[in-house]
Enzyme design. Structure first.
Site, short mmCIF file in Angstrom:
data_model
loop_
_atom_site.label_atom_id
_atom_site.label_comp_id
_atom_site.label_asym_id
_atom_site.label_seq_id
_atom_site.Cartn_x
_atom_site.Cartn_y
_atom_site.Cartn_z
N HIS A 132 0.90 -1.18 -0.03
CA HIS A 132 0.04 -0.02 -0.19
C HIS A 132 0.77 1.22 -0.04
O HIS A 132 2.16 1.26 0.40
CB HIS A 132 -0.71 -0.06 1.51
N GLN A 212 -4.20 -4.79 7.30
CA GLN A 212 -5.30 -5.78 6.76
C GLN A 212 -5.54 -7.24 7.61
O GLN A 212 -6.14 -7.99 7.16
CB GLN A 212 -5.23 -5.96 5.33
N LYS A 235 -10.18 -0.46 10.90
CA LYS A 235 -10.23 -1.70 10.04
C LYS A 235 -10.51 -3.04 10.92
O LYS A 235 -10.73 -3.86 10.25
CB LYS A 235 -9.10 -1.80 9.18
N CYS A 373 -4.89 2.56 -3.35
CA CYS A 373 -3.52 3.18 -2.71
C CYS A 373 -2.44 2.03 -3.14
O CYS A 373 -1.63 1.82 -2.06
CB CYS A 373 -3.82 3.38 -1.31
N1 C6P Z 1 -6.21 0.57 2.85
C1 C6P Z 1 -8.12 0.21 1.70
O1 C6P Z 1 -9.40 0.44 1.21
P1 C6P Z 1 -4.85 3.98 7.36
O2 C6P Z 1 -5.38 4.82 6.20
O3 C6P Z 1 -3.59 4.50 8.23
O4 C6P Z 1 -5.93 3.46 8.13
O5 C6P Z 1 -4.43 2.47 6.63
C2 C6P Z 1 -3.44 2.58 5.67
C3 C6P Z 1 -3.17 1.21 5.08
C4 C6P Z 1 -2.02 0.57 5.14
N2 C6P Z 1 -1.65 -0.61 4.79
C5 C6P Z 1 -2.64 -1.28 4.06
C6 C6P Z 1 -2.24 -2.81 3.67
C7 C6P Z 1 -3.87 -0.78 4.02
O6 C6P Z 1 -4.73 -1.38 3.38
C8 C6P Z 1 -4.18 0.49 4.57
C9 C6P Z 1 -5.43 1.15 4.16
C10 C6P Z 1 -7.57 1.14 2.70
O7 C6P Z 1 -7.51 -0.70 1.11
C11 C6P Z 1 -7.72 2.48 2.41
S1 C6P Z 1 -6.45 3.17 1.01
#
Ligand code: C6P
Length: 415
Positions: A132, A212, A235, A373
């Site tokens: 990501h 995740q 999440k 992302c």
């Molecule tokens: N992925 C998705 O829809 P934050 O934004 O800090 O809570 O998480 C960032 C992040 C970091 N690593 C991974 C593997 C992620 O999946 C995510 C967030 C969301 O897939 C929003 S882009």
């Protein structure tokens, strides 16, 4: 697993779980909500909502500052939340749990503290092709600043990390490995214990992006052996704005602080500041107190269900959904790793993912479309975007049937 058995994983009653999430009974466009965007953020159970309401109704005060009773109650609740996170990750010590705003901030914290003190000109940081942006850009910023090099471990067409090629990238210049436990865009589950073993055999620390994974499989940071582990509260059925960085105590002790301000100090004079002990050294300013307490409630809630039960249920749904989607002509799954968690990413012939998402939304079905992302990963697969359905503990085979039905309807629209 068949449709009939997918919802009867022993000891797990999905109807009961669904009843805990008030938002699941609302309608969207006049239709029942089918929420399949859990990798973006999960819905919140009543236990979390009530905890937040109770905190603001009865306990709100700043922490570590007041001698008054409310401040002590809030401080105790915040401390208890940290211990809950510690137990959930099986960290050795609550001081190894740093509260942040989320996985993104946790990774940036490591890049800006550990990274800035350990990575120099000519050094290397190794990540994977499935990261990501949150586990790419902080390292790019660091490498640019230091004149270091970001190296990318490749993946195969199923979306699996090529372990031999990963290992071949590691050398005396490698100062850190950063890797997702589960890919948000593919669902691939990476073999973290093995990755850590390989990196540690060369003296290289490993940061795991657990955004995740923590919601979907049991995580034991001591068993994994990783040095840092990052995740987001929102999440894992908790509030937005709160997250966690786990770090091994010895590493955290040796790292300089990141942000300066209240609470992260022991004493301040204009000549010199002495920093607070862990974990407060990394928690400058008034933290998201309610968020941390809400996160504690979310972890307690998930522990009550049993993370193993959640894993089994979601895995049954993944198998069910994979078979159903594979049977749709013109649909191609992106991410077909053997070890996979509840992400169903796909593209369709002649239909843009954005149109898939829009037409499904009109049927009350929430999925995510776009690059998730993970733009370099999209480039790896030669596509601009995917449509992604992602699972949580409250999803059902009926949700997946609705998804499949919705896709058939949109195929008619585009026929
Ligand atoms: N992925 C998705 O829809 P934050 O934004 O800090 O809570 O998480 C960032 C992040 C970091 N690593 C991974 C593997 C992620 O999946 C995510 C967030 C969301 O897939 C929003 S882009």
């Amino acid at each position: 697993m068949s449709a009939a058995t997918a919802e009867v994983v022993a000891g797990f009653d999905v109807k009961k779980v669904r009843a805990d999430f008030p938002i699941l009974s609302r309608k969207v466009h006049g239709l029942p909500l089918v929420y399949l965007d859990n990798a973006a953020t999960t819905q919140k159970p009543r236990a979390v909502i009530d905890t937040l309401t109770r905190y603001y109704t009865e306990e709100n005060a700043n922490i570590h500052r007041g001698v008054h009773q409310l401040s002590q109650i809030a401080t105790d609740a915040h401390d208890a939340a940290r211990r809950t996170v510690q137990r959930f990750l099986n960290a050795a010590d609550p001081a190894e749990i740093i509260f942040t705003r989320g996985a993104t901030e946790s990774i940036n914290l490591v890049a800006q503290t550990y990274g800035r003190t350990h990575v120099g000109a000519g050094d290397e940081v190794v990540i994977t092709a499935m990261e990501h942006h949150s586990n790419i850009v902080p390292w790019q910023i660091l490498c640019e600043e230091k004149g270091a090099r970001l190296r990318i471990a490749p993946i195969n067409d199923a979306g699996e990390l090529l372990l031999d090629e990963f290992e071949a990238l590691l050398n005396a210049k490698t100062k850190l490995v950063g890797v997702a436990h589960i890919s948000n865009a593919l669902g691939t589950v990476n073999p973290i214990a093995r990755i850590v073993e390989i990196a540690h055999s060369k003296g290289i620390p490993v940061l795991v992006d657990g955004a995740q994974s923590v919601p979907h499989l049991p995580v034991d940071v001591q068993a994994l052996g990783c040095d840092f582990y990052a995740f987001s509260g929102h999440k894992i059925y908790g509030p937005t704005g709160i997250g966690v960085l786990y770090g091994k105590r010895a590493l955290l002790e040796a790292m300089p602080p990141w942000q300066g301000g209240g609470d992260m100090i022991r004493s301040v004079t204009f000549e010199k500041t002495l920093y607070n002990q862990l974990p407060y050294k990394f928690e400058a300013g008034t933290p998201d107190i309610a968020g941390a307490i809400g996160l504690g409630a979310a972890l307690d809630y998930l522990s009550g269900i049993g993370i193993e039960n959640a894993l089994a249920h979601e895995h049954a749904l993944l198998e069910y959904g994979t078979k159903a989607l594979e049977a749709i002509p013109g649909l191609r799954l992106i991410g077909t790793a053997k070890e996979k968690a509840g992400v169903l990413s796909f593209v369709m012939e002649n239909i843009h993912p954005h149109d898939i998402g829009t037409i499904l939304d009109q049927q009350g079905i929430a999925i995510r479309t776009g690059h998730h992302c993970a733009q370099p990963l999209m480039h790896r697969f030669g596509i601009p975007a995917t449509a992604r359905a992602s699972l949580a503990v409250y999803n059902t085979t009926a949700d997946l049937d609705a998804l499949v039905g919705g896709i058939h309807k949109l195929k008619e629209v585009f026929a």
